[in-house]
Enzyme design. Sequence first.
Site, short mmCIF file in Angstrom:
data_model
loop_
_atom_site.label_atom_id
_atom_site.label_comp_id
_atom_site.label_asym_id
_atom_site.label_seq_id
_atom_site.Cartn_x
_atom_site.Cartn_y
_atom_site.Cartn_z
N LYS A 80 0.68 -1.60 -0.21
CA LYS A 80 -0.06 -0.06 0.10
C LYS A 80 0.93 1.27 0.27
CE LYS A 80 -4.26 1.84 2.55
NZ LYS A 80 -4.76 1.83 4.22
N SER A 155 -9.86 1.34 3.17
CA SER A 155 -9.13 2.16 2.56
C SER A 155 -8.04 1.20 1.89
CB SER A 155 -8.25 3.47 3.30
OG SER A 155 -7.34 2.76 4.23
N SER A 179 -9.46 -1.16 7.75
CA SER A 179 -8.94 -0.47 5.57
C SER A 179 -8.31 -2.37 6.18
CB SER A 179 -7.87 0.71 6.45
OG SER A 179 -8.90 1.56 6.46
#
Length: 487
Positions: A80, A155, A179
């Site tokens: 990420k 996210s 997330s």
Amino acid sequence: MTTAGMTAAAMATALRAGELTPAQLLADARAQLAGQGRSLNAFLALTDELADQQAGRAARMLHDDPVAAGPLCGIPVAFKDVLCVEGYLTTAGSRILETFRPPYTATAVQRLLDAGAVPVGKTNCDEFAMGSSTENSAYGPTGNPWDVERVPGGSSGGSAAAVGAGIVPISYGSDTGGSIRQPASLCGVVGFKPTYGRVSRYGLIAFASSLDQVGPFAHTVEDAASAYLAVAGHDVRDSTSVPDEVDDPLAAMRDGVRGLRLGVPREYMGEGLEDGVRQRVTEAIAVLEGLGASIQEVSLPSTDLGLSTYYIIAPAECSSNLARYDGVRFGRRVERPSLTDTFLRTRDEGFGDEVKRRVMLGTYALSSGYYDAYYRRAQKVRTLIAREFDAVFESVDALVCPTSPKVAFTTGAIQDPLEMYLNDALTIPVNLAGLPGMSLPCGFAEGLPVGLQVIAPRLRDARVFQVAAAYEAATDWHLLRAPLVAA
């Protein structure tokens, strides 16, 4: 041999048998990314030079001592874009960091590099990890590999989609309020959030420091266990890092669930849950019962306070953490005649609407005259929520429940921020209490994946894998691959 959608464990076996090389796996990942993966917008940057270096290094490690080389040696992975990699663009999905190249590498990333993993690139995410759909990225939304017109969750949506689409078998995200687990549920993969402090946050771009935790995505519980072990453990550079020895999840996975007491929180199965999700989760719980676990209903009465508590604490910490983005030391800078105007224009142009919303909420909650009324009271409720979990775990060994109240929704379908926040209602309490949790596939509703959430007491991360592995072994959901995976 087609490697798209292959598990990391299968790749590792093929590497040691000489059927594949790290360079071949990397080439296949790049081909999948250039093909079907392109429509997802799952990656923001590629780490090509580092990947080539690591592929060569992994080949040497496997040649010199294949036994000593760990299970991720030669395996393509993704991170990420909130995890720093020295010299490579790290934007956190924000315009304010569009040119930022960190001078250091996150501990979690470095541990993977040391293990011989091959980093393909940095994945898309909601800006500064603030969102539940990966629609808040400044670089465009990510699609769901089961239906590119739908969201992958957030996210860490790019990381979940990268695994779901078969681009990489393992990726890493961060989980502040769900997330990792929520996008894992929506993309039909495994996602694990460790106990807070189990994985170093050094080099993780902070959203809410008392809640953020790094964890993996994978196709199977076994791969998730290997991915977790590769990054877990104490780090002196993180003051919140837990010094206790890490329990072996791979060993726990062999124990099964016979005799375990599993609780089902009644508050997690109530209002707001889609019928299809409720049915699939109920069926999954029945499978666990059939494997010898005892099932009992339990109560976490402060669950309905979790969302409002989170949206005071997390924005308050966000307001503090994001104060550093002022156009002076690094990142985007919008020049204006006065320093004050430079600050204001830099932050106005650099931050998106959701980030601005949370910064303003947090600044208000911390402001003079409101601190006690909001932030201090929210911290007290957080303690209450943690104590309720502690009390429940005196009578059960783990909890099983839905991960997300709904399946993946169409991109752009939810415009109301409060409605969007409700997507994390079943994951947020776990972060507030600092507990380990996992989402794993348990079926489909409306043709889209549903996730089963497993929650265990603090520092009992291995128990999560124990329960999840037993369910996975009794079902076939983990064998299914999204339509976007190359045949």
